[in-house]
Design an enzyme around this catalytic site. Structure first.
Site, short mmCIF file in Angstrom:
data_model
loop_
_atom_site.label_atom_id
_atom_site.label_comp_id
_atom_site.label_asym_id
_atom_site.label_seq_id
_atom_site.Cartn_x
_atom_site.Cartn_y
_atom_site.Cartn_z
N ASP A 1 0.88 -1.17 0.00
CA ASP A 1 0.00 0.00 0.00
C ASP A 1 0.92 1.22 0.00
O ASP A 1 1.74 1.39 0.91
CB ASP A 1 -0.86 -0.06 1.28
CG ASP A 1 -1.68 1.19 1.49
OD1 ASP A 1 -1.51 2.18 0.76
OD2 ASP A 1 -2.51 1.17 2.43
N TYR B 1 -8.37 16.03 -7.71
CA TYR B 1 -7.18 15.44 -8.34
C TYR B 1 -6.20 16.54 -8.78
O TYR B 1 -5.00 16.47 -8.50
CB TYR B 1 -7.65 14.61 -9.54
CG TYR B 1 -6.57 13.99 -10.37
CD1 TYR B 1 -5.71 13.02 -9.85
CD2 TYR B 1 -6.45 14.31 -11.73
CE1 TYR B 1 -4.75 12.42 -10.65
CE2 TYR B 1 -5.49 13.72 -12.53
CZ TYR B 1 -4.64 12.77 -11.98
OH TYR B 1 -3.70 12.19 -12.77
C1 AKB Z 1 -7.64 11.60 -15.74
O1 AKB Z 1 -8.48 11.64 -16.66
O2 AKB Z 1 -7.91 11.83 -14.55
C2 AKB Z 1 -6.21 11.29 -16.09
C3 AKB Z 1 -5.38 12.51 -16.26
C4 AKB Z 1 -5.60 13.42 -17.40
O3 AKB Z 1 -4.49 12.75 -15.49
N1 AKB Z 1 -6.16 10.49 -17.27
#
Ligand code: AKB
Length: 326
Positions: free
Chosen positions: A69, A159
């Site tokens: 992990d 993200y």
């Molecule tokens: C996503 O779609 O989250 C990834 C990226 C563009 O980092 N493929």
């Protein structure tokens, strides 16, 4: 030139032996699978340790495999010490769509795994790190066309925020502690060997599977959503070339570019091979993520500084995908 490439393949471990032992964390993912194969080809199977949170028969059949992990600092440290690892490729991450569903988990995985590796490098346990960034570091206020290397960056996704923070931490560790960490900002990646999982650009892989299996695909993005994309071979070449380049004076997460297209445009190229293929559009929450990302990328800095150049255009990508998946 050959001499310098060979020199970069070799480092001295703590016992003075010339060796380069690589650990790939998240080796079972879309990039990790092909990166492991490529690095095992370069360094030899016994010098490239693949690891993932899930078991992987293919990776353990072709070399050393460890279950780990990425957020478990002690477990990662044990593997690094056990194999006298010199370089780490940290590929484990929760991608954009999944990260919107599980923000705390995404922050924990994407950031803490990076801290562990940067601290191992700071302490001298490892010598070099690859950490993947993404076009997700950009946001709705960034110039959309030919997005430059340095520009306004205000990501509005979990993200994207984790990737931009990661870039800043890599820069900090490089400047303050001299850590050799290298990054590229991957666009959407297209490959037939391993499915992507949890990204916004995943449609560009799903479309091929559906075209061949069902002759039909329902896309979760609008027909005119233009995004930067790349065939996996090019992404692997970029990764390996950057890691083999001379030690950088400055940390940079490089823009890398190959192709950009809309769902409609890729469906039209697929139709040249499968004339009956049809596509429908049912945009979901991923549309908002895609709307905040660049449509195309300016990668002139990577071209200039380490000779980056993509080789797969859209036609070649579609042809390769259909041939191999069929
Ligand atoms: C996503 O779609 O989250 C990834 C990226 C563009 O980092 N493929």
């Amino acid at each position: 030139m050959t001499f310098f490439i060979l020199l970069n393949l070799l480092t001295f471990n703590q016992y003075g032996y010339m060796t380069n032992t690589i650990l790939i964390i998240g080796a079972g993912g879309q990039i990790g699978t092909e990166l492991t194969q490529k690095l095992r080809g370069i360094y030899g199977s016994n010098n490239v340790i693949a690891s993932d949170i899930r078991d992987n028969k293919d990776l353990s059949a072709s070399g050393i495999f460890e279950l780990v992990d990425a957020t478990d600092k002690g477990a990662v440290e044990n593997i690094i010490k056990k194999y006298k690892v010199t370089e780490v490729y940290l590929m484990a991450a929760l991608l954009s769509a999944m990260a919107e569903k599980y923000p705390a988990k995404a922050w924990d995985l994407n950031m803490n795994s990076l801290f562990h590796i940067l601290n191992f490098a700071k302490e001298g346990l490892i010598k070099k790190v690859f950490w993947p960034s993404s076009i997700a570091v950009f946001g709705p206020t960034t110039p959309k066309e030919m997005t430059p290397q340095e520009t306004v960056m205000e990501p509005n996704t979990v993200y994207g925020i984790s990737k931009l923070s990661g870039e800043r931490w890599c820069d900090y560790y490089h400047q303050k502690y001299g850590v050799d960490v290298r990054s590229v900002r991957y666009p959407g990646l297209i490959s037939w060997k391993t499915l992507p999982g949890g990204g916004t650009t995943d449609y560009a892989v799903e479309i091929f599977h559906s075209a061949l299996q069902d002759g039909q695909y329902t896309c979760f993005l609008k027909e005119d959503t233009r995004l930067p994309m790349m065939y996996m071979d090019d992404a692997i070449t970029a990764t390996v070339d950057l890691m083999l380049a001379d030690k950088p004076k400055q940390y940079k997460a490089y823009n890398i570019n190959a192709i950009d297209f809309t769902p409609k445009e890729i469906s039209e190229v697929i139709q040249k091979h499968i004339p009956d293929f049809t596509i429908e559009y049912a945009p979901d929450f991923r549309q908002k993520i895609a709307d905040g990302w660049p449509a195309s990328i300016d990668d002139s800095v990577a071209q200039r500084e380490w000779g980056w150049d993509a080789t797969f255009d859209l036609e070649r990508t579609v042809e390769t995908m259909l041939k191999n998946l069929a």
